[in-house]
Design a protein around this motif. Structure first.
Motif, PDB file in Angstrom:
ATOM      1  N   UNK A   3       0.802  -1.210   0.000  1.00 25.17           N
ATOM      2  CA  UNK A   3       0.000   0.000   0.000  1.00 25.17           C
ATOM      3  C   UNK A   3       0.843   1.272   0.000  1.00 25.17           C
ATOM      4  N   UNK A   4       2.143   1.121  -0.048  1.00 28.25           N
ATOM      5  CA  UNK A   4       3.032   2.263  -0.279  1.00 28.25           C
ATOM      6  C   UNK A   4       3.110   2.446  -1.787  1.00 28.25           C
TER       7      UNK A   4
ATOM      8  N   UNK B  28       1.257   7.638  -1.498  1.00 26.89           N
ATOM      9  CA  UNK B  28       0.423   7.120  -0.416  1.00 26.89           C
ATOM     10  C   UNK B  28       1.238   6.151   0.440  1.00 26.89           C
ATOM     11  N   UNK B  29       1.124   6.312   1.754  1.00 33.15           N
ATOM     12  CA  UNK B  29       1.638   5.311   2.692  1.00 33.15           C
ATOM     13  C   UNK B  29       0.524   4.991   3.688  1.00 33.15           C
ATOM     14  N   UNK B  30       0.672   3.891   4.405  1.00 36.39           N
ATOM     15  CA  UNK B  30      -0.317   3.516   5.415  1.00 36.39           C
ATOM     16  C   UNK B  30       0.390   3.143   6.711  1.00 36.39           C
TER      17      UNK B  30
ATOM     18  N   UNK C  74       0.157   3.753  18.158  1.00 34.71           N
ATOM     19  CA  UNK C  74       1.608   3.744  18.326  1.00 34.71           C
ATOM     20  C   UNK C  74       2.317   3.892  16.982  1.00 34.71           C
ATOM     21  N   UNK C  75       1.797   3.220  15.945  1.00 32.00           N
ATOM     22  CA  UNK C  75       2.408   3.322  14.611  1.00 32.00           C
ATOM     23  C   UNK C  75       2.368   4.755  14.112  1.00 32.00           C
TER      24      UNK C  75
ATOM     25  N   UNK D  44       3.673   5.253   8.403  1.00 33.19           N
ATOM     26  CA  UNK D  44       4.276   4.398   7.370  1.00 33.19           C
ATOM     27  C   UNK D  44       4.993   3.207   7.992  1.00 33.19           C
ATOM     28  N   UNK D  45       4.337   2.565   8.950  1.00 33.70           N
ATOM     29  CA  UNK D  45       4.960   1.424   9.634  1.00 33.70           C
ATOM     30  C   UNK D  45       3.877   0.508  10.210  1.00 33.70           C
ATOM     31  N   UNK D  46       4.319  -0.637  10.703  1.00 31.31           N
ATOM     32  CA  UNK D  46       3.459  -1.632  11.338  1.00 31.31           C
ATOM     33  C   UNK D  46       3.862  -1.744  12.799  1.00 31.31           C
ATOM     34  N   UNK D  47       2.863  -1.800  13.667  1.00 30.67           N
ATOM     35  CA  UNK D  47       3.097  -2.100  15.082  1.00 30.67           C
ATOM     36  C   UNK D  47       2.214  -3.300  15.446  1.00 30.67           C
TER      37      UNK D  47
END
Length: 359
Positions: A301-302, A315-317, A344-345, A351-354
């Motif tokens: 999704x980036x 786009x980032x998620x 937290x992300x 633009x990251x996963x937690x």
């Protein structure tokens, strides 16, 4: 009298099979599963017809099995036709002791083939409902050419016998086809209404109303290793709307939903929670699989989303993901854990996963 009784029995069986057809088509099963079950029903109908055969002349014993086999091909496709054919052929060999089993089974095979070929032929000819059913009756009647080689008593006319059989097929096709078409239309309308109430109009994915039911299905899956739940948020989505307009925002939402839907497994669920947030439910995964899937989706999704010929948006998620052991938590608790991980992300820079396991 015997002919009238045969017609009554045949029409009664057609009505029963049509009701079964409508009921099964309303189920939420996959198309192949529905067609296998209905193929068995059509095969049973053909088998019952074999046991209620009608003698038109010495050595000429007929029934309506070809209609049931042919209509299985026409309304269920090759898979349903094959199931109906095999099941009825097994019963024909096992329980019906009349002569010429080879001719009977060959005629059933031809009926299945004609029924399966009917949809493209009808489409090619541009026929409506009535004309299409007449065509189907004619195609199913093709095996009657064997009458030219069957021994017939001189007192009986092959032409007259053939005309009676064609008229039987025509009457049966009009009755059976009308019943099946009515049930199919009703089932399609009901499925469309259900899909409309469960689908987000903008993105085409499931809507929030489906969330609780899909979560319960995943959490209650027999033998499951657990359920993964992601909350996916499009980063800086308000900026897209402010700079490029809400129409551009809709394009971004549809693009993200399409990427999500194409990236998950067939049994997974993509749900739009509202605004720029989506949920993804992963049935039967362990914690490591859920976390790996979240990282994979975050990378997919980036993207650079095209708004029009002149404009593109990067786009980032951010994704918060949790994992629930089987039957260990209710949806509110699971959502709270995934939402906390998402917070937290976003706090850590987006633009990251937690990952936050549900304990």
């Amino acid at each position: 009298m015997a002919l009238a009784l045969h017609l009554i029995n045949s029409f009664a069986m057609m009505g029963a099979i049509a009701l079964i057809y409508g009921g099964v088509q309303r189920l939420g099963w996959s198309r192949p599963a529905r067609h296998v079950l209905l193929g068995l029903a059509f095969g049973f109908g053909a088998s019952v017809q074999m046991m209620q055969s009608l003698t038109l002349a010495p050595g000429i014993i007929v029934d309506s099995r070809a209609l049931f086999i042919g209509f299985a091909g026409a309304f269920l496709g090759p898979l349903g036709a094959m199931v109906a054919l095999v099941s009825s052929a097994i019963l024909r060999i096992s329980f019906v002791s009349t002569a010429s089993p080879v001719i009977a089974i060959v005629s059933m095979c031809v009926a299945a083939l004609m029924g399966s070929l009917w949809p493209p032929v009808r489409s090619w000819l541009g026929l409506g409902d009535l004309g299409g059913l007449v065509l189907l009756a004619a195609m199913i009647s093709l095996p009657l050419v064997v009458l030219a080689w069957l021994p017939v008593d001189p007192e009986h006319s092959r032409l007259m016998i053939g005309m009676i059989l064609v008229l039987l097929n025509l009457a049966g096709a009009l009755v059976f086809g009308t019943l099946l078409q009515r049930e199919r239309s009703a089932a399609q309308r009901e499925r469309a209404l259900v899909a409309e109430t469960q689908t987000d109009a903008l993105t085409g994915v499931l809507n929030r109303r489906s969330f609780e039911r899909r979560f319960a299905d995943a959490d209650g899956l027999a033998g499951s290793r657990g359920t993964g739940l992601m909350i996916v948020d499009i980063d800086h989505f308000k900026r897209v709307n402010d700079v490029h307009g809400h129409e551009a925002g809709d394009i971004v939402l549809r693009a993200a939903a399409t990427r999500l839907r194409n990236a998950v497994r067939p049994g997974d669920s993509v749900i739009r929670l509202g605004g720029e947030e989506f949920a993804v439910l992963l049935p039967d995964v362990d914690a490591q699989e859920a976390e790996r899937a979240a990282h994979r989706l975050q990378r997919m999704l980036t993207m650079n989303c095209r708004i029009d010929e002149a404009r593109r948006v990067d786009i980032t998620v951010s994704i918060g993901v949790t994992h629930l052991p089987p039957a260990s938590a209710a949806l509110p608790e699971a959502s709270r854990m995934a939402d906390g991980a998402l917070y937290r992300a976003k706090s850590d820079g987006r633009a990251r996963v937690v990952f936050c396991p549900c304990t």
